[in-house]
Design a protein around this motif. Structure first.
Motif, short mmCIF file in Angstrom:
data_model
loop_
_atom_site.label_atom_id
_atom_site.label_comp_id
_atom_site.label_asym_id
_atom_site.label_seq_id
_atom_site.Cartn_x
_atom_site.Cartn_y
_atom_site.Cartn_z
N GLN A 1 -34.61 -17.23 59.47
CA GLN A 1 -35.39 -17.42 58.25
C GLN A 1 -34.75 -18.47 57.37
O GLN A 1 -33.53 -18.50 57.18
CB GLN A 1 -35.52 -16.11 57.47
CG GLN A 1 -36.52 -16.20 56.34
CD GLN A 1 -36.99 -14.86 55.86
OE1 GLN A 1 -36.34 -13.84 56.11
NE2 GLN A 1 -38.11 -14.82 55.17
N GLY A 2 -35.59 -19.38 56.86
CA GLY A 2 -35.09 -20.48 56.07
C GLY A 2 -35.31 -21.79 56.77
O GLY A 2 -35.70 -21.84 57.94
N SER A 3 -35.06 -22.87 56.04
CA SER A 3 -35.43 -24.19 56.54
C SER A 3 -34.37 -24.85 57.41
O SER A 3 -34.69 -25.65 58.29
CB SER A 3 -35.75 -25.09 55.36
OG SER A 3 -34.62 -25.21 54.52
N SER A 4 -33.10 -24.53 57.18
CA SER A 4 -32.02 -25.33 57.74
C SER A 4 -31.44 -24.76 59.02
O SER A 4 -31.44 -23.55 59.25
CB SER A 4 -30.92 -25.47 56.70
OG SER A 4 -29.83 -26.20 57.22
N CYS A 5 -30.92 -25.68 59.84
CA CYS A 5 -30.15 -25.31 61.02
C CYS A 5 -28.65 -25.41 60.76
O CYS A 5 -27.85 -24.78 61.44
CB CYS A 5 -30.48 -26.23 62.20
SG CYS A 5 -32.15 -26.06 62.85
N LEU A 6 -28.26 -26.22 59.79
CA LEU A 6 -26.86 -26.52 59.57
C LEU A 6 -26.06 -25.27 59.27
O LEU A 6 -26.46 -24.43 58.45
CB LEU A 6 -26.72 -27.53 58.42
CG LEU A 6 -27.25 -28.93 58.72
CD1 LEU A 6 -27.15 -29.81 57.48
CD2 LEU A 6 -26.52 -29.55 59.89
N GLY A 7 -24.91 -25.16 59.92
CA GLY A 7 -24.02 -24.03 59.68
C GLY A 7 -24.50 -22.72 60.27
O GLY A 7 -23.89 -21.68 60.06
#
Length: 125
Positions: free
Chosen positions: A100-106
């Motif tokens: 859930q959420g927009s980012s892949c980073l981390g």
């Protein structure tokens, strides 16, 4: 009920291509980053590629960079992993997963809360 239906696996020769699909239902598709994980027989599960929720950015492991391309189609609630120049070490089970959420980073494996059932890829050398 959240469902991720992975498909497209098969048996191929080294150097050939496959396209995996992961169709999502039961959640707002555009609210989730989506990743593919790979499990080589006897090895740990490894993240290989991730796409942001809006599809603007993708991230790939060094082992697949330049060979695998991840994309998503919001009209079909589906992500695609185009796998070219397949190698024996690409053999294994591939799982798609939602974060859930927009980012892949981390992102790490525990961040992905919904998982598909896996699709099998066998590459003969």
């Amino acid at each position: 009920e959240v469902q991720l239906q992975a498909s497209g696996g098969g048996s191929v020769q080294a150097g050939e291509s496959l396209r995996l699909s992961c169709t999502v239902s039961g959640v707002a598709f555009d609210d989730y980053a989506i990743a593919w994980f790979h499990e080589f027989p006897g090895n740990d599960l490894k993240g290989i590629s991730c796409i942001t929720s809006n599809g603007d950015n993708t991230y790939s492991a060094s082992s697949v960079k330049g060979r695998f391309t991840l994309s998503r189609d919001s009209t079909k609630n589906t992500v695609y992993l185009q796998m070219n120049l397949l190698k024996f070490e690409d053999t294994g089970t591939y799982f798609c997963a939602l974060k859930q959420g927009s980012s892949c980073l981390g992102s790490r494996r525990p961040d992905f809360t919904f998982w598909g059932q896996g699709t099998q890829v066998t590459v003969s050398s």
